[in-house]
Design an enzyme around this catalytic site. Sequence first.
Site, short mmCIF file in Angstrom:
data_model
loop_
_atom_site.label_atom_id
_atom_site.label_comp_id
_atom_site.label_asym_id
_atom_site.label_seq_id
_atom_site.Cartn_x
_atom_site.Cartn_y
_atom_site.Cartn_z
N ASN A 116 79.29 -92.00 -3.07
CA ASN A 116 78.97 -92.74 -1.85
C ASN A 116 79.70 -94.09 -1.88
O ASN A 116 79.35 -94.96 -2.66
CB ASN A 116 77.45 -92.95 -1.78
CG ASN A 116 77.01 -93.64 -0.52
OD1 ASN A 116 77.72 -94.46 0.05
ND2 ASN A 116 75.81 -93.33 -0.07
N ASP A 154 69.05 -92.62 -8.32
CA ASP A 154 68.51 -91.84 -7.22
C ASP A 154 67.53 -92.75 -6.50
O ASP A 154 66.81 -93.53 -7.14
CB ASP A 154 67.81 -90.55 -7.69
CG ASP A 154 67.61 -89.57 -6.54
OD1 ASP A 154 68.38 -89.63 -5.55
OD2 ASP A 154 66.71 -88.73 -6.62
N SER A 155 67.55 -92.68 -5.21
CA SER A 155 66.66 -93.54 -4.43
C SER A 155 66.00 -92.71 -3.35
O SER A 155 66.47 -91.63 -2.99
CB SER A 155 67.44 -94.72 -3.82
OG SER A 155 68.56 -94.25 -3.10
N LYS A 214 71.29 -108.44 1.54
CA LYS A 214 70.65 -107.19 1.12
C LYS A 214 70.53 -107.14 -0.39
O LYS A 214 69.52 -106.69 -0.94
CB LYS A 214 71.43 -105.98 1.64
CG LYS A 214 70.82 -104.64 1.25
CD LYS A 214 71.66 -103.46 1.72
CE LYS A 214 71.03 -102.14 1.27
NZ LYS A 214 71.81 -100.97 1.67
#
Length: 200
Positions: A9, A69-70, A175
């Site tokens: 990603n 992993d989220s 963020k």
Amino acid sequence: MKLLLATNNPAKVREYLALLGDLPLKLTTLAEQGIALELEETGRTLEENATLKAKTYAQISGLLTLADDSGLEVEALGGAPGPLSRRFAGEGASDRERIDLLLSRLAGIPWERRKARFLCVIAIARPQGEIELCRGQCAGIIALEPKGEFGFGYDPIFYLPETDLTMAQLPLEEKNQVSHRARAARRARPILEGLGRRGE
């Protein structure tokens, strides 16, 4: 010493480069290492998926590896989609399709019952097999409609009361102060700094 960021990603790579780019490690990616394998996330928890990815890519590359992993847990949906967040609308679905499905499931649910949290589990694996896990979370509310052009995934509908903005309305620098991934990365930082200094 290299640290492999085990994700395909590009948005996630950008976040990790901003979060961990000043470590005493050279950050590298799957693409830079010529690794095309796309692992299926078969775990039942975020911890299992992060561990699977970190261990597998560490063995393939021979490098210290970071994988995560989220997931998004929505209170009104009993904690769903959770570990299935990326596959919530089916394999190959777009971020917008996942968002639209989630909003349809919450149709008619009042604001005070739209509480949610983002969770992130980072797994750090050495080629020899040792693994360490770091967790981070961020509380918010599922907005009534998407807003914002930054971020990815469910960011456009994850409203942060303390900022009065969705995660997707926050520039990356902001963020990376508050996100679940940033909080997990802060916990991972001393581990990675120690490994980098020792050259392990």
